[in-house]
Scaffold this motif. Structure first.
Motif, PDB file in Angstrom:
ATOM      1  N   GLN A 206       0.912  -1.273   0.439  1.00 24.63           N
ATOM      2  CA  GLN A 206      -0.043  -0.047   0.021  1.00 24.63           C
ATOM      3  C   GLN A 206       0.542   1.193  -0.194  1.00 24.63           C
ATOM      4  OE1 GLN A 206      -1.726  -1.462   3.791  1.00 24.63           O
ATOM      5  NE2 GLN A 206      -3.544  -2.058   2.776  1.00 24.63           N
ATOM      6  N   ILE A 208       1.501   5.590   0.090  1.00 24.89           N
ATOM      7  CA  ILE A 208       1.499   6.622   0.334  1.00 24.89           C
ATOM      8  C   ILE A 208       1.563   7.091  -0.002  1.00 24.89           C
ATOM      9  CG2 ILE A 208       0.104   5.506   2.868  1.00 24.89           C
ATOM     10  CD1 ILE A 208       2.928   7.133   4.027  1.00 24.89           C
ATOM     11  N   GLU A 237      -3.203   8.874   1.360  1.00 20.73           N
ATOM     12  CA  GLU A 237      -3.475   7.932   1.432  1.00 20.73           C
ATOM     13  C   GLU A 237      -4.345   6.968  -0.253  1.00 20.73           C
ATOM     14  OE1 GLU A 237      -4.380   4.576   5.389  1.00 20.73           O
ATOM     15  OE2 GLU A 237      -5.874   6.600   4.974  1.00 20.73           O
TER      16      GLU A 237
END
Length: 259
Positions: A206, A208, A237
């Protein structure tokens, strides 16, 4: 005379936001000079959350260069004329690059300047080129002196803007591929453009990201706060939906482009 009138019109159309801050009822009025940036580290490498690590960029790359942009200790954003911007709630930190004394270096101009400054530092003069809305290209002279380069940028700021930048850049088909140097841009009259200046990733893959903008009137470049998640700020995010909400402009995932 006709060229002067055309230039004035294009300067108005190329800009982002409203032509005068006092005409925008949404502006938060705050004249107070805000405190020193507690995350000041002289460059843009603001700490990442504990579970994330910065993505590696090759030495000499645009991504690496962006991380070395200097920051000011003072978090106050000033306009080109030296006055304090009325809305002091958008920035997390202020970039230490001069805005100049003319109302020229606005939103898309900041994006173009950062790209041009990187290429100039690498002496990649032939890659410094920007297109106006009529598809006319403005190219930096090879081996340009700093004075010539600055004059070139002033010309670019006068004739190019968010609408032309949107035409020039290439779409990023998958937002998850976001990288430092990418641009969120909505071309229009007005429109807006901001640059991705850093990206980090966790063990789940993931990402950012961090954003930098200029605005109208011309003002100090600044790292944006995350108005949706103050605990994560200034990092953002990747949203589950299509909207990317920044302090002074909403974008869609489809607005992400690169060079």
């Amino acid at each position: 005379m006709l060229r002067s009138l055309i230039l004035i019109l294009l300067l108005y159309l190329a800009g982002c936001g409203q032509p005068d801050e006092k005409n925008d009822a949404s502006i938060v009025q705050s004249q107070a000079v805000i405190p020193v940036n507690k995350y000041y580290k002289t460059v843009i490498e603001i700490p990442v959350p504990a579970t994330y690590t910065r993505i590696n960029y090759a030495p000499g790359s645009f991504g690496e260069w962006l991380r070395k942009i200097p920051l000011k200790k003072d978090k106050t954003v000033y306009l080109y004329n030296g006055t304090v911007k009325r809305n002091q709630l958008a920035q997390f930190a202020v970039i230490d690059i001069p805005v100049g004394t003319k109302d020229l270096q606005q939103c898309a101009d900041v994006v173009m300047r950062l790209r041009a400054e990187y290429l100039y530092s690498q002496k990649k003069y032939d890659e410094i080129a920007f297109m106006d809305y009529s598809n006319k290209w403005y190219r930096c002279p090879v081996g340009a002196s700093r004075k010539t380069f600055n004059n070139y940028l002033q010309n670019v700021f006068g004739w190019c803007g968010s609408a032309s930048l949107e035409k020039q850049l290439k779409p990023v088909s998958n937002f998850n591929d976001i990288a430092a140097g990418d641009v969120l841009v909505q071309g229009g009259f007005p429109g807006h453009a901001i640059m991705v200046v850093d990206v980090a990733i966790n063990k789940k893959g993931q990402k950012i990201f961090m954003l930098t903008q200029g605005y109208q009137p011309a003002q100090d470049m600044h790292v944006l706060r995350n108005p949706i998640n103050e605990e994560l700020s200034p990092w953002y995010e990747i949203p589950g939906g299509e909207d990317i909400i920044t302090p002074e402009w909403p974008f869609k995932k489809k607005n992400l482009k690169n060079w």
